[in-house]
Design a protein around this motif. Structure first.
Motif, PDB file in Angstrom:
ATOM      1  N   VAL A 157      -9.415   9.323  15.948  1.00  0.00           N
ATOM      2  CA  VAL A 157      -9.167   7.981  15.426  1.00  0.00           C
ATOM      3  C   VAL A 157      -8.911   8.052  13.919  1.00  0.00           C
ATOM      4  O   VAL A 157      -8.019   7.390  13.387  1.00  0.00           O
ATOM      5  N   TYR A 158      -9.695   8.882  13.228  1.00  0.00           N
ATOM      6  CA  TYR A 158      -9.496   8.998  11.780  1.00  0.00           C
ATOM      7  C   TYR A 158      -8.284   9.827  11.444  1.00  0.00           C
ATOM      8  O   TYR A 158      -7.712   9.661  10.369  1.00  0.00           O
ATOM      9  N   VAL A 159      -7.871  10.709  12.377  1.00  0.00           N
ATOM     10  CA  VAL A 159      -6.598  11.394  12.176  1.00  0.00           C
ATOM     11  C   VAL A 159      -5.479  10.371  12.119  1.00  0.00           C
ATOM     12  O   VAL A 159      -4.525  10.497  11.351  1.00  0.00           O
ATOM     13  N   LEU A 160      -5.603   9.314  12.923  1.00  0.00           N
ATOM     14  CA  LEU A 160      -4.546   8.306  12.951  1.00  0.00           C
ATOM     15  C   LEU A 160      -4.578   7.414  11.712  1.00  0.00           C
ATOM     16  O   LEU A 160      -3.545   6.933  11.275  1.00  0.00           O
ATOM     17  N   ILE A 161      -5.757   7.151  11.147  1.00  0.00           N
ATOM     18  CA  ILE A 161      -5.835   6.143  10.090  1.00  0.00           C
ATOM     19  C   ILE A 161      -5.855   6.765   8.693  1.00  0.00           C
ATOM     20  O   ILE A 161      -5.330   6.165   7.752  1.00  0.00           O
ATOM     21  N   LEU A 162      -6.436   7.974   8.520  1.00  0.00           N
ATOM     22  CA  LEU A 162      -6.555   8.538   7.166  1.00  0.00           C
ATOM     23  C   LEU A 162      -5.205   8.732   6.469  1.00  0.00           C
ATOM     24  O   LEU A 162      -5.076   8.372   5.293  1.00  0.00           O
ATOM     25  N   PRO A 163      -4.172   9.284   7.154  1.00  0.00           N
ATOM     26  CA  PRO A 163      -2.902   9.418   6.423  1.00  0.00           C
ATOM     27  C   PRO A 163      -2.341   8.066   5.994  1.00  0.00           C
ATOM     28  O   PRO A 163      -1.741   7.963   4.923  1.00  0.00           O
ATOM     29  N   ALA A 164      -2.551   7.039   6.829  1.00  0.00           N
ATOM     30  CA  ALA A 164      -2.074   5.709   6.441  1.00  0.00           C
ATOM     31  C   ALA A 164      -2.833   5.223   5.214  1.00  0.00           C
ATOM     32  O   ALA A 164      -2.254   4.564   4.336  1.00  0.00           O
ATOM     33  N   MET A 165      -4.133   5.546   5.126  1.00  0.00           N
ATOM     34  CA  MET A 165      -4.885   5.198   3.914  1.00  0.00           C
ATOM     35  C   MET A 165      -4.290   5.901   2.703  1.00  0.00           C
ATOM     36  O   MET A 165      -4.167   5.314   1.624  1.00  0.00           O
ATOM     37  N   GLY A 166      -3.918   7.177   2.887  1.00  0.00           N
ATOM     38  CA  GLY A 166      -3.301   7.916   1.788  1.00  0.00           C
ATOM     39  C   GLY A 166      -1.998   7.278   1.363  1.00  0.00           C
ATOM     40  O   GLY A 166      -1.736   7.089   0.168  1.00  0.00           O
ATOM     41  N   VAL A 167      -1.173   6.916   2.345  1.00  0.00           N
ATOM     42  CA  VAL A 167       0.116   6.279   2.039  1.00  0.00           C
ATOM     43  C   VAL A 167      -0.125   4.986   1.275  1.00  0.00           C
ATOM     44  O   VAL A 167       0.532   4.713   0.258  1.00  0.00           O
ATOM     45  N   ALA A 168      -1.084   4.184   1.741  1.00  0.00           N
ATOM     46  CA  ALA A 168      -1.350   2.917   1.074  1.00  0.00           C
ATOM     47  C   ALA A 168      -1.783   3.158  -0.374  1.00  0.00           C
ATOM     48  O   ALA A 168      -1.375   2.415  -1.280  1.00  0.00           O
ATOM     49  N   SER A 169      -2.595   4.197  -0.600  1.00  0.00           N
ATOM     50  CA  SER A 169      -3.034   4.473  -1.969  1.00  0.00           C
ATOM     51  C   SER A 169      -1.849   4.792  -2.871  1.00  0.00           C
ATOM     52  O   SER A 169      -1.787   4.329  -4.017  1.00  0.00           O
ATOM     53  N   GLU A 170      -0.891   5.589  -2.359  1.00  0.00           N
ATOM     54  CA  GLU A 170       0.300   5.891  -3.165  1.00  0.00           C
ATOM     55  C   GLU A 170       1.061   4.617  -3.482  1.00  0.00           C
ATOM     56  O   GLU A 170       1.377   4.322  -4.633  1.00  0.00           O
ATOM     57  N   VAL A 171       1.361   3.859  -2.404  1.00  0.00           N
ATOM     58  CA  VAL A 171       2.268   2.722  -2.533  1.00  0.00           C
ATOM     59  C   VAL A 171       1.654   1.641  -3.423  1.00  0.00           C
ATOM     60  O   VAL A 171       2.310   1.088  -4.302  1.00  0.00           O
ATOM     61  N   LEU A 172       0.358   1.364  -3.216  1.00  0.00           N
ATOM     62  CA  LEU A 172      -0.282   0.303  -3.986  1.00  0.00           C
ATOM     63  C   LEU A 172      -0.300   0.639  -5.474  1.00  0.00           C
ATOM     64  O   LEU A 172      -0.049  -0.219  -6.317  1.00  0.00           O
ATOM     65  N   SER A 173      -0.584   1.897  -5.782  1.00  0.00           N
ATOM     66  CA  SER A 173      -0.659   2.272  -7.191  1.00  0.00           C
ATOM     67  C   SER A 173       0.714   2.205  -7.841  1.00  0.00           C
ATOM     68  O   SER A 173       0.863   1.677  -8.943  1.00  0.00           O
ATOM     69  N   VAL A 174       1.736   2.711  -7.138  1.00  0.00           N
ATOM     70  CA  VAL A 174       3.080   2.732  -7.730  1.00  0.00           C
ATOM     71  C   VAL A 174       3.574   1.308  -7.976  1.00  0.00           C
ATOM     72  O   VAL A 174       4.101   0.996  -9.041  1.00  0.00           O
ATOM     73  N   PHE A 175       3.377   0.421  -6.980  1.00  0.00           N
ATOM     74  CA  PHE A 175       3.996  -0.902  -7.109  1.00  0.00           C
ATOM     75  C   PHE A 175       3.096  -1.920  -7.803  1.00  0.00           C
ATOM     76  O   PHE A 175       3.541  -3.031  -8.076  1.00  0.00           O
ATOM     77  N   ALA A 176       1.826  -1.554  -8.055  1.00  0.00           N
ATOM     78  CA  ALA A 176       1.027  -2.396  -8.939  1.00  0.00           C
ATOM     79  C   ALA A 176       1.137  -1.887 -10.373  1.00  0.00           C
ATOM     80  O   ALA A 176       0.596  -2.510 -11.287  1.00  0.00           O
ATOM     81  N   ARG A 177       1.821  -0.761 -10.573  1.00  0.00           N
ATOM     82  CA  ARG A 177       1.977  -0.127 -11.884  1.00  0.00           C
ATOM     83  C   ARG A 177       0.631   0.062 -12.558  1.00  0.00           C
ATOM     84  O   ARG A 177       0.469  -0.174 -13.759  1.00  0.00           O
ATOM     85  N   LYS A 178      -0.356   0.485 -11.756  1.00  0.00           N
ATOM     86  CA  LYS A 178      -1.690   0.723 -12.309  1.00  0.00           C
ATOM     87  C   LYS A 178      -2.243   2.000 -11.699  1.00  0.00           C
ATOM     88  O   LYS A 178      -1.908   2.343 -10.564  1.00  0.00           O
ATOM     89  N   PRO A 179      -3.114   2.707 -12.417  1.00  0.00           N
ATOM     90  CA  PRO A 179      -3.778   3.856 -11.788  1.00  0.00           C
ATOM     91  C   PRO A 179      -4.583   3.385 -10.585  1.00  0.00           C
ATOM     92  O   PRO A 179      -5.083   2.258 -10.570  1.00  0.00           O
ATOM     93  N   ILE A 180      -4.710   4.255  -9.596  1.00  0.00           N
ATOM     94  CA  ILE A 180      -5.555   3.905  -8.460  1.00  0.00           C
ATOM     95  C   ILE A 180      -6.971   3.716  -8.984  1.00  0.00           C
ATOM     96  O   ILE A 180      -7.416   4.441  -9.867  1.00  0.00           O
TER      97      ILE A 180
END
Lengths: 227, 586
Positions: free
Chosen positions: B282-305
């Protein structure tokens, strides 16, 4: 295009200042915290790619046997009588001897590895040959014992006792068989002087795998035969 | 463009050997991590269409039981009877919907595609540690997919015991009438385990040994952290499933009795082994999506994670906890109450690292100058839907509540909020965000936004009412809800869900159009279209064989230096040092 325009205006500005102010830039409080501008050169990895990959594979194998052993222990711990009434005991003395044979093959494998580390080609070939021979003897003895057990009436279909025994010991046997084949390939390569004292990754990996199948056996022997 | 910037890293000069490879070596039996990633992407998207169509068949049957499904009159018996689904085929359809979506859609896309594509590019390596093993990983996975699909065409039909394949239902042919279908299911998943093993070995070795100079572990982008942790989870969890599948196959084909009470076996053993694998999965399915969200949110909020290290450590904590919670799937299978309580507690502890991640995402967004691009919208949807899915998980984790909602549509709602609302929105975010790097062209923003909003609405219309059904007592996996008097008043909800699901299916068409149109006719992408920091954006779009020219990048800073002080731009690529700017500014 944004990244490129960062530096130039700043540099121009400081260039203007250079004529008036002495170019002594006091270290900023931030600067002390910052990482050094040039990172250290890349080091050789602690464990080489090939060996690290092999370690991963062995972790996978360990968990695979962990699953099978877990199933075995579920039945073993719940059983009042083991073997269940009417089922034969597993061969003791022969398997003790066989265990000795397999463990000594672990020693000869280490000896082969030490030989190639010193560049000793004939020592490598002897070591590999003896190891493969001991592995083959182990398999042959076990095959003979299996034939006897089947004659006694213990088969895969005779309840959990037969199921776990043949599956667990059989899986280990298949791994030993695979390892013996690998040893023979390495032996063939070493007969063509493929390996040197500096470069013998193939022998190392095969040695790691052999150590795993040898090291796994006492665990299986202790739990399946003795316990 | 980045060449003129300050302190561009100069790694050791490695001469890249360029040779022209033929069509087969370039596109089919490629050892290039980027091409293998694209292959996994196409495999996953193709399977996603199949899995989605199966889901629509399930929904049709539940809303209008035993009626003709439009367009399916041609399907012969015993699958369909003049276009209406038979109960045996229905069982096979929901089994295969879950199997395909979990093993052949989310894993190939998030782990297979983005793992392969991103790991070397984001850590500054030219390729994976073992390229040939990597190629084999894809082809073994593809063969296992073909074998899995072949199961539909064997006598007796495909596996029909649910994706969890509980024994003894799956261990005895007579119980379901399924013979080779279940065997094929086992064989295919054993093969997929081997494919995943080869992938995991590659990912872990590459991340440990092949990082660029200066790329320390705590300068790794969080998506790489997540893929690293996922690779470890897969490496240690899948072999347990493989051993269980082998035992199930032996029970079915060789007459052993691991899971058969008749021979002294233990059906619960299957559940323990399956969920020991299943919860890390289950975490194999969700952890990469968490990683993707961390990249995307930081880039498009123009703020460090917000809280980089806390993000990494909380993923490690989630991964660690995933090994000791499997019993929460088995509260109703018969379990010592003391044991159930300890599983309940360990499960609820997972809420802590998950909450750390959620609040850190919110902290990242707080006060940012947010750019609402398509990937960002999908990233935001990921966070909000994951919160709903995570909160409904707490209901099931508490044993008394689970007595009531176990095996109801509440569980179906929960799993879809996590795997569709979480992982699939993560997939859409990742595809929209890395499409320029994958294929060298931009996706269309208008079509992307249309697809996002319609998907978001239809998704919630489909899965939110399932909570209501579940609390109303609607069992999962039943063939015809109208057979139960107490469910008949709930039938309008079922109809509403099915209509939403059909809409959800139809609104994927803009995505498919956008994907293929952009693939061939999209705007050419520049090197760094999102003004992002991580290393993949310093390579050309798409990166050539070997990723960077003669010199590898050198890393001077963390991956989330957005809007740093003392820099005129609002981002600072990892290959640039902050020191010269500060020195010059004084």
């Amino acid at each position: 295009m944004a990244g490129g325009t960062v530096a130039d205006p700043v540099l121009d500005e400081s260039g203007l200042h250079l004529t008036e102010v002495p170019p002594v830039v006091p270290p900023s409080p931030h600067e002390a915290d910052l990482p050094p501008p040039s990172p250290p050169p890349r080091k050789e990895p602690f464990v080489s790619n090939a060996r690290l990959g092999m370690l991963m594979f062995l972790a996978f194998e360990a968990m695979f046997f962990g699953g099978l052993l877990g199933a075995f222990l579920v039945f073993r711990l719940a059983a009042v009588h083991w073997p269940p009434p009417g089922q034969p005991y597993l061969p003791g003395v022969v398997t003790w001897i066989n265990t000795g044979i397999l463990l000594s093959s672990g020693v000869t494998m280490r000896r082969a590895l030490r030989a190639i580390r010193d560049g000793n080609q004939s020592g490598l070939m002897n070591g590999l040959g003896v190891t493969a021979l001991l592995g083959a003897i182990f398999l042959a003895v076990q095959g003979g014992e299996w034939v006897r057990l089947v004659r006694y009436g213990l088969t895969l279909t005779s309840g959990t006792y037969g199921s776990t025994f043949y599956t667990l010991i059989g899986c280990h046997g298949v791994h030993v068989l695979g390892a013996v084949v690998w040893l023979l390939v390495i032996l063939l390569q070493s007969a063509r002087y493929r390996f040197t004292a500096r470069d013998h990754v193939g022998v190392q990996l095969c040695g790691m795998y052999w150590t795993f199948v040898v090291g796994l056996w006492p665990v299986l022997f202790g739990l399946v035969y003795l316990y | 463009m980045a060449e003129s910037a300050v302190a561009v890293g100069t790694g050791q000069a490695v001469h890249v050997h360029h040779e022209e490879l033929g069509f087969w070596r370039t596109y089919v039996f490629s050892t290039d991590h980027k091409m293998i990633g694209r292959q996994f992407l196409f495999l996953g998207l193709f399977m996603m269409i199949l899995g989605g169509l199966l889901a629509l068949m399930i929904r049709w049957q539940l809303a209008w039981p035993e009626t003709q499904i439009p367009g399916l009159r041609w399907v012969p018996e015993p699958f369909m009877y003049d276009g209406a689904m038979g109960p045996e085929f229905y069982n096979a359809v929901f089994t295969m919907h879950a199997t395909i979506m979990i093993f052949f859609v989310v894993m190939p896309i998030l782990v297979g595609c983005f793992g392969n594509f991103l790991i070397p590019l984001m850590i500054g390596a030219r390729d994976m540690a073992f390229p040939v093993l990597n190629m084999l990983s894809f082809w073994v996975g593809a063969v296992s997919g073909v074998i899995m699909l072949a199961g539909f065409f064997v006598p007796g039909g495909h596996a029909a015991g649910g994706w969890t394949a509980y024994a003894p239902l799956t261990a005895v042919t007579q119980y379901t009438g399924v013979n080779w279908g279940q065997n094929i299911w086992c064989i295919s998943l054993i093969l997929l385990g081997i494919s995943s093993l080869m992938g995991s070995i590659n990912y872990i070795t590459t991340i440990i040994n092949m990082r660029a100079p200066g790329m320390t572990f705590f300068r790794l982008p969080l998506v790489i952290w997540s893929l690293f942790i996922v690779a470890i989870l897969l490496l240690l969890a899948l072999p347990v499933l493989t051993s269980a599948l082998a035992m199930l196959l032996f029970d079915r084909m060789l007459g052993t009795s691991f899971f058969l009470p008749a021979g002294g076996g233990e059906p619960l053993l299957w559940q323990h082994l399956f969920w020991f694998f299943g919860h890390p999965e289950v975490y194999v399915l969700i952890l990469p999506a968490m990683g993707v969200a961390s990249e995307v949110l930081s880039v498009f909020a123009r703020k460090p994670i917000f809280g980089y290290r806390a993000m990494a450590y909380s993923m490690i904590a989630i991964a660690f906890l995933s090994w000791i919670v499997w019993g929460h799937h088995m509260f109703q299978s018969g379990m010592n109450p003391a044991l159930a309580t300890s599983f309940m507690v360990s499960t609820m502890v997972i809420a802590v690292p998950s909450a750390i991640k959620t609040f850190n995402w919110l902290g990242t967004l707080w006060g940012g100058s947010i750019r609402f691009t398509t990937p960002m919208l999908h990233g935001l949807a990921f966070v909000s839907m994951f919160v709903i899915g995570g909160l409904s998980g707490i209901f099931m984790a508490s044993t008394p509540v689970d007595i009531f909602i176990h095996d109801t549509y509440f569980i179906v709602a929960h799993i879809h909020y996590v795997v569709f609302g979480g992982s699939v929105f993560g997939i859409f975010a990742a595809i929209a965000y890395w499409f320029p790097k994958l294929f060298g062209r931009m996706m269309n923003e208008t079509l992307g936004k249309i697809h996002f909003w319609l998907t978001f609405l239809a998704f919630n219309g489909t899965f939110f009412p399932m909570h209501i059904l579940g609390v109303g007592g609607h069992m999962r996996r039943i063939y015809n809800p109208m057979q139960y008097e107490f469910l008949q008043p709930l039938q309008p909800v079922n109809v509403f869900i099915t209509v939403s699901a059909l809409v959800l299916g139809i609104v994927q068409i803009p995505f498919v159009i956008n994907f293929f149109w952009s693939l061939f006719a999209g705007k050419k992408a520049e090197r760094n279209p999102w003004q992002a920091n991580t290393l993949e954006w310093t390579a050309p779009s798409p990166p050539p064989h070997g990723n960077w020219g003669d010199t590898l990048p050198v890393v001077y800073g963390g991956p989330y230096e957005y809007s740093p002080p003392g820099v005129s731009e609002d981002y600072l690529p990892q290959t640039q040092s902050r020191v010269p700017h500060l020195a010059a500014a004084h």
